[in-house]
Design a protein around this motif. Structure first.
Motif, short mmCIF file in Angstrom:
data_model
loop_
_atom_site.label_atom_id
_atom_site.label_comp_id
_atom_site.label_asym_id
_atom_site.label_seq_id
_atom_site.Cartn_x
_atom_site.Cartn_y
_atom_site.Cartn_z
N GLU A 42 -5.44 1.72 2.31
CA GLU A 42 -4.97 0.49 3.26
C GLU A 42 -5.43 0.93 4.92
O GLU A 42 -6.47 0.01 5.21
CB GLU A 42 -3.30 0.10 2.79
CG GLU A 42 -3.69 -1.46 3.46
CD GLU A 42 -2.68 -0.95 5.09
OE1 GLU A 42 -2.64 -2.20 5.82
OE2 GLU A 42 -2.79 0.40 5.38
N GLU A 43 -4.89 2.27 4.43
CA GLU A 43 -5.12 2.64 6.58
C GLU A 43 -6.49 2.88 7.00
O GLU A 43 -6.79 2.98 8.62
CB GLU A 43 -4.37 3.53 6.67
CG GLU A 43 -2.98 4.07 6.62
CD GLU A 43 -1.85 2.56 7.50
OE1 GLU A 43 -2.55 2.07 7.99
OE2 GLU A 43 -0.39 2.80 7.31
N ASP A 45 5.79 2.84 6.97
CA ASP A 45 4.92 2.39 6.75
C ASP A 45 3.78 3.56 5.63
O ASP A 45 2.98 4.18 6.61
CB ASP A 45 3.42 2.64 8.36
CG ASP A 45 2.42 1.69 7.94
OD1 ASP A 45 2.32 1.01 6.36
OD2 ASP A 45 1.14 2.16 9.25
N ASN A 46 3.64 2.90 4.76
CA ASN A 46 4.57 2.16 4.09
C ASN A 46 5.28 1.99 2.55
O ASN A 46 5.26 1.84 1.81
CB ASN A 46 3.61 0.83 3.87
CG ASN A 46 4.14 -0.41 3.07
OD1 ASN A 46 5.21 -0.41 3.26
ND2 ASN A 46 3.35 -1.23 2.22
N HIS A 63 1.01 -1.35 0.12
CA HIS A 63 -0.47 0.30 -0.44
C HIS A 63 1.10 1.33 -0.21
O HIS A 63 2.06 1.24 0.84
CB HIS A 63 -0.91 -0.21 1.23
CG HIS A 63 -0.25 0.00 2.61
ND1 HIS A 63 -0.60 1.64 3.70
CD2 HIS A 63 0.60 -0.82 3.49
CE1 HIS A 63 -0.16 1.69 4.33
NE2 HIS A 63 0.26 0.30 4.66
N ASP A 96 5.15 -4.53 3.58
CA ASP A 96 4.56 -3.60 4.12
C ASP A 96 5.72 -3.18 5.76
O ASP A 96 4.53 -4.17 7.19
CB ASP A 96 2.99 -3.78 5.31
CG ASP A 96 2.20 -2.96 5.23
OD1 ASP A 96 2.67 -1.87 5.51
OD2 ASP A 96 0.66 -2.87 5.92
N MET A 97 6.04 -1.94 5.65
CA MET A 97 6.80 -1.78 6.15
C MET A 97 8.38 -2.93 6.77
O MET A 97 8.73 -3.71 7.66
CB MET A 97 5.87 -1.66 8.34
CG MET A 97 4.97 -0.93 8.21
SD MET A 97 4.00 -0.83 9.73
CE MET A 97 5.52 -1.12 10.68
ZN LIG Z 1 1.42 -0.31 6.34
#
Ligand SMILES: [Zn+2]
Length: 448
Positions: free
Chosen positions: A311-312, A279-280, A268, A340-341
């Motif tokens: 996404e968030e 993030d991210n 994302h 992711d991250m």
């Molecule tokens: Zn994320």
């Protein structure tokens, strides 16, 4: 991200060999036993082909402001167009898939509190909190501890602002509980953490809700405990708007004859109201680099690189993508690999959605990471885009370095990102694509 627990064991009725043909073994096997079969794969060291400097500078570009890529706002939109252009320059076919969302941005919060109600305390809004009138909401402050049913039973909170600890229930549930009892505002603090809470209420709340730092909160708890009467004025200036977000879908075609099965590599690109470097920006920038490297390799199947929006606010982009697929299209996804991250921490974790979810891509990932002698952990984590795929039976794995203590805070900045992590995550991702493409039908859950 929710703290994840270690997956101890899973049932593996059929056991895989290196060539991915099933053989029968009906005993329960732990993950560590299950991954053994991938251990004889010779993984490729792609690190010479990867530029961690390029990944880093993309992250820098994506995280240059305090609210760099908030879902539904210009930062997200501009980033989508940048990503689209990058994929096009690699010669991929790129499509945009837009969908409606409700976007939210808090412009400011202001909290004054104290016996005479004029002591300023720094606060931070919970995402999707209702705003207040310009003059704010002024009311008596009352401590309701954890904010459980029992806590509210003995308290008169009508027309008051409640002070609550984080824990036990969702923020949204506690805010609703307080609202039903007549409260007019909520202030949270985290008893286990000094800093503000970054959390979402999921949808517009009935009353304003903010967090304050633990030391200030504990001072208030003490004063209230001594019987002091405290007055709170809470001002929240927030914006809601009907907006849209976009998935950027880039297809890298294999030149070889193939079955039509393909790998989805996703990350994302939207963020919460922070620089959102780890993030991210870290995940999407690593995917862009992987795409660059793979464009020069000839894999045995197609790869779809997808930059997910929204996404968030609840995995909205990836859910939308999966829902738009026909049964046959879903079946054609060999595996979904999510990043992711991947910039902060010292352990390259491999997440699946839930405890007990079988995932051959995750097993392969653990083997690969072990081969490169990196620290890894196989964990469950439902809060990212792989869940949208895994929940409909598509084999998936999510890569995340951990632990990032600055997650969803204003400290999620470029200076915390380790180039070495980016390099490792990219190397593992490239190996995953290479291995899965050799037998894209071999990772289906039905075969395990
Ligand atoms: Zn994320």
């Amino acid at each position: 991200m929710k703290k994840s627990k270690r997956l101890v064991a899973m049932t593996c009725a059929l056991f895989f060999t290196l060539s991915f043909t099933a053989c029968k073994g009906k005993v329960e096997k732990s993950i560590s036993e299950a991954v053994v079969n991938f251990d004889s794969i010779t993984f490729t060291d792609f690190t010479q082909k990867i530029s961690s400097d390029d990944i880093y500078s993309t992250i820098e570009k994506f995280s240059a402001t305090d609210n760099a890529r908030v879902t539904g706002f210009d930062g997200e939109k501009n980033t989508a167009q940048y990503i689209k252009k990058q994929f096009q320059e690699l010669g991929f076919e790129v499509t945009e898939q837009s969908f409606p969302i409700t976007s939210y941005l808090c412009n400011s919060t202001e909290l004054t509190i104290g016996e005479d109600g004029n002591e300023k305390i720094d606060s931070k809004s919970l995402q999707f909190t209702k705003g207040t009138p310009k003059e704010g909401v002024t009311a008596e402050l009352v401590n309701v501890g954890m904010g459980s049913h029992t806590d509210f039973e003995n308290k008169d909170v009508k027309g008051k602002v409640v002070l609550m600890k984080r824990g036990e229930d969702y923020f949204k549930t506690k805010v609703e509980r307080a609202f039903k009892k007549g409260a007019v505002g909520a202030i949270f603090y985290d008893p286990a953490n000094e800093d503000f809470i970054t959390a979402t209420l999921g949808q517009l709340s009935n009353m304003p809700a903010v967090s304050i730092r633990k030391p200030e909160a504990e001072k208030l708890v003490k004063q209230l405990g001594e019987g002091k009467s405290l007055k709170a004025t809470l001002k929240v200036d927030s914006e809601f708007k009907e907006a849209s977000s976009t998935n950027i879908i880039a297809t890298m075609k294999s030149k070889k004859e193939n079955s039509g099965k393909h790998i989805v590599v996703g990350a994302h690109y939207d963020g919460v109201d922070t620089p959102a470097a780890n993030d991210n920006a870290s995940g999407i920038a690593t995917v862009l680099e992987a795409a660059k490297v793979l464009s020069k390799e000839d894999l045995d199947c197609d790869v779809k690189f997808i930059a997910f929006g929204a996404e968030e606010i609840g995995l909205v982009g990836s859910k939308h993508y999966v829902e738009s697929l026909s049964l046959e299209e879903k079946d054609n996804i060999a595996a979904m690999l999510n990043l992711d991250m991947v910039g902060v921490g010292d352990t390259l974790m491999v997440h699946t959605m839930d405890e007990g979810v079988k995932s051959l891509p995750a097993d392969l990932a653990v083997s690969c990471i072990n081969k490169f002698s990196l620290k890894t952990e196989r964990t469950e984590q439902p809060n990212s885009d792989h869940s949208s795929f895994q929940s409909v039976g598509i084999p998936a794995a999510c890569f995340a370095y951990g632990v990032d203590k600055n997650y969803h805070t204003d400290k999620d900045t470029i200076d915390k990102i380790k180039k070495e992590n980016l390099l490792n995550a990219c190397n593992v991702l490239l190996n995953m694509c290479k291995e899965i493409s050799k037998n894209p039908g071999g990772f289906s859950n039905n075969k395990s």
